[in-house]
Design a protein around this motif. Structure first.
Motif, PDB file in Angstrom:
ATOM      1  N   CYS A   4      -1.621   7.576  -1.758  1.00 52.41           N
ATOM      2  CA  CYS A   4      -0.954   6.336  -1.411  1.00 52.41           C
ATOM      3  C   CYS A   4      -1.002   5.372  -2.595  1.00 52.41           C
ATOM      4  O   CYS A   4      -2.070   5.157  -3.182  1.00 52.41           O
ATOM      5  CB  CYS A   4      -1.637   5.709  -0.192  1.00 52.41           C
ATOM      6  SG  CYS A   4      -0.955   4.121   0.296  1.00 52.41           S
ATOM      7  N   SER A   5       0.133   4.774  -2.936  1.00 51.06           N
ATOM      8  CA  SER A   5       0.175   3.816  -4.031  1.00 51.06           C
ATOM      9  C   SER A   5      -0.355   2.447  -3.601  1.00 51.06           C
ATOM     10  O   SER A   5      -0.571   1.578  -4.431  1.00 51.06           O
ATOM     11  CB  SER A   5       1.601   3.676  -4.567  1.00 51.06           C
ATOM     12  OG  SER A   5       2.458   3.237  -3.541  1.00 51.06           O
ATOM     13  N   GLU A   6      -0.593   2.262  -2.314  1.00 54.51           N
ATOM     14  CA  GLU A   6      -1.139   1.003  -1.807  1.00 54.51           C
ATOM     15  C   GLU A   6      -2.671   1.011  -1.780  1.00 54.51           C
ATOM     16  O   GLU A   6      -3.310   0.036  -2.157  1.00 54.51           O
ATOM     17  CB  GLU A   6      -0.614   0.723  -0.389  1.00 54.51           C
ATOM     18  CG  GLU A   6       0.886   0.623  -0.287  1.00 54.51           C
ATOM     19  CD  GLU A   6       1.461  -0.579  -1.013  1.00 54.51           C
ATOM     20  OE1 GLU A   6       0.843  -1.666  -0.953  1.00 54.51           O
ATOM     21  OE2 GLU A   6       2.516  -0.428  -1.644  1.00 54.51           O
ATOM     22  N   CYS A   7      -3.258   2.142  -1.289  1.00 49.81           N
ATOM     23  CA  CYS A   7      -4.722   2.159  -1.121  1.00 49.81           C
ATOM     24  C   CYS A   7      -5.399   3.381  -1.735  1.00 49.81           C
ATOM     25  O   CYS A   7      -6.619   3.501  -1.658  1.00 49.81           O
ATOM     26  CB  CYS A   7      -5.078   2.052   0.356  1.00 49.81           C
ATOM     27  SG  CYS A   7      -4.705   3.536   1.315  1.00 49.81           S
ATOM     28  N   VAL A  25       3.262   9.455   4.448  1.00 49.97           N
ATOM     29  CA  VAL A  25       2.658   8.339   5.186  1.00 49.97           C
ATOM     30  C   VAL A  25       1.162   8.346   4.920  1.00 49.97           C
ATOM     31  O   VAL A  25       0.516   9.402   4.930  1.00 49.97           O
ATOM     32  CB  VAL A  25       2.929   8.459   6.700  1.00 49.97           C
ATOM     33  CG1 VAL A  25       2.251   7.341   7.474  1.00 49.97           C
ATOM     34  CG2 VAL A  25       4.422   8.493   6.987  1.00 49.97           C
ATOM     35  N   CYS A  26       0.608   7.176   4.704  1.00 53.35           N
ATOM     36  CA  CYS A  26      -0.828   7.053   4.513  1.00 53.35           C
ATOM     37  C   CYS A  26      -1.489   6.859   5.879  1.00 53.35           C
ATOM     38  O   CYS A  26      -1.219   5.861   6.555  1.00 53.35           O
ATOM     39  CB  CYS A  26      -1.148   5.872   3.603  1.00 53.35           C
ATOM     40  SG  CYS A  26      -2.924   5.644   3.365  1.00 53.35           S
ATOM     41  N   CYS A  29      -3.834   3.279   5.597  1.00 53.63           N
ATOM     42  CA  CYS A  29      -3.243   1.930   5.644  1.00 53.63           C
ATOM     43  C   CYS A  29      -1.882   1.906   6.329  1.00 53.63           C
ATOM     44  O   CYS A  29      -1.268   0.853   6.436  1.00 53.63           O
ATOM     45  CB  CYS A  29      -3.159   1.332   4.241  1.00 53.63           C
ATOM     46  SG  CYS A  29      -1.862   2.034   3.205  1.00 53.63           S
ATOM     47  N   THR A  30      -1.374   3.062   6.746  1.00 57.50           N
ATOM     48  CA  THR A  30      -0.095   3.268   7.449  1.00 57.50           C
ATOM     49  C   THR A  30       1.145   2.985   6.588  1.00 57.50           C
ATOM     50  O   THR A  30       2.253   2.891   7.124  1.00 57.50           O
ATOM     51  CB  THR A  30      -0.011   2.463   8.772  1.00 57.50           C
ATOM     52  OG1 THR A  30       0.074   1.079   8.491  1.00 57.50           O
ATOM     53  CG2 THR A  30      -1.187   2.776   9.687  1.00 57.50           C
ATOM     54  N   ALA A  31       0.996   2.855   5.286  1.00 47.81           N
ATOM     55  CA  ALA A  31       2.159   2.643   4.416  1.00 47.81           C
ATOM     56  C   ALA A  31       3.052   3.884   4.454  1.00 47.81           C
ATOM     57  O   ALA A  31       2.577   5.018   4.419  1.00 47.81           O
ATOM     58  CB  ALA A  31       1.718   2.361   2.988  1.00 47.81           C
ATOM     59  N   ILE A  32       4.349   3.640   4.564  1.00 48.85           N
ATOM     60  CA  ILE A  32       5.341   4.716   4.513  1.00 48.85           C
ATOM     61  C   ILE A  32       5.963   4.678   3.120  1.00 48.85           C
ATOM     62  O   ILE A  32       6.441   3.639   2.675  1.00 48.85           O
ATOM     63  CB  ILE A  32       6.427   4.523   5.593  1.00 48.85           C
ATOM     64  CG1 ILE A  32       5.794   4.493   6.988  1.00 48.85           C
ATOM     65  CG2 ILE A  32       7.462   5.638   5.496  1.00 48.85           C
ATOM     66  CD1 ILE A  32       6.759   4.073   8.085  1.00 48.85           C
ATOM     67  N   HIS A  33       5.950   5.815   2.459  1.00 50.60           N
ATOM     68  CA  HIS A  33       6.462   5.901   1.087  1.00 50.60           C
ATOM     69  C   HIS A  33       7.817   6.598   1.111  1.00 50.60           C
ATOM     70  O   HIS A  33       7.895   7.818   1.191  1.00 50.60           O
ATOM     71  CB  HIS A  33       5.469   6.637   0.195  1.00 50.60           C
ATOM     72  CG  HIS A  33       4.138   5.965   0.153  1.00 50.60           C
ATOM     73  ND1 HIS A  33       3.896   4.885  -0.655  1.00 50.60           N
ATOM     74  CD2 HIS A  33       2.994   6.203   0.849  1.00 50.60           C
ATOM     75  CE1 HIS A  33       2.645   4.486  -0.475  1.00 50.60           C
ATOM     76  NE2 HIS A  33       2.087   5.260   0.433  1.00 50.60           N
TER      77      HIS A  33
END
Length: 191
Positions: A4-7, A25-26, A29-33
């Motif tokens: 994940c590029s967010e976390c 999907v992470c 953190c639930t970020a969708i890439h």
């Protein structure tokens, strides 16, 4: 994509709720890439004097298709328009000073997740030189174009459409059209 590029946690390939396609999907953190097609922008730079029409082509100094001929083109950057990208790529690859005309071709190359767009352009002068991504740049009449050594199907299609429009214009007047099509033919198999 692995992380994940967010976390920085590992991602999973899954169909998110409310979606219909697999996405990275992470689970942490639930970020969708989302991964979307890349835009390739370029120009068809021409010089016409005394009834002689020439197109400027670049010989690629990079892969894919090192040593093959192409129109000046490349990937669009963030914070630029399609027209700005076409001009920038023409300067970067051919060192050419152009007056940008209308959008001429829009081609979907779905199998490689790209959309290619080429603008018509007129060279303001003949002061051009290869950039870092070009081995050489050269002017060609229609008969001189190295058709068997063009880098990509989108380049061949754009040039064929350009010269077909020019023949139609000579015969009955009018102007260049706007062309769109899907390119399904892969690059030559000798890659």
């Amino acid at each position: 994509m692995k992380f994940c590029s967010e976390c920085a946690h590992p991602v999973e390939l899954t169909i998110p709720a409310g979606d219909n396609r697999p996405r990275y999907v992470c689970p942490h953190c639930t970020a969708i890439h989302y991964q979307n097609p890349k835009m390739v922008l370029g120009s068809v730079p021409v010089w016409e004097r005394d009834g002689k029409l020439q197109v400027l082509l670049c010989k690629r100094a990079i892969e894919p298709r090192y040593g093959y001929w192409t129109l000046p083109a490349g990937f669009m950057e963030n914070n630029e328009t399609t027209a700005e990208a076409a001009v920038r790529e023409t300067v970067e690859e051919a060192g050419a000073n152009i007056e940008l005309g209308p959008l001429f071709t829009l081609m979907n190359v779905a199998r490689v997740h790209q959309v290619h767009m080429f603008y018509l352009a007129t060279l303001r002068d003949l002061d051009f030189a290869p950039g870092e991504e070009s081995l050489e740049v050269q002017m060609f009449t229609e008969d001189e174009i190295p058709w068997d050594d063009l880098a990509f199907p989108t380049i061949r299609t754009t040039l064929e459409l350009f010269f077909a429009d020019r023949a139609r214009m000579r015969a009955s007047g009018g102007s260049h059209g706007f062309h769109t099509q899907d390119i399904t033919k892969p690059m030559r198999s000798d890659v």
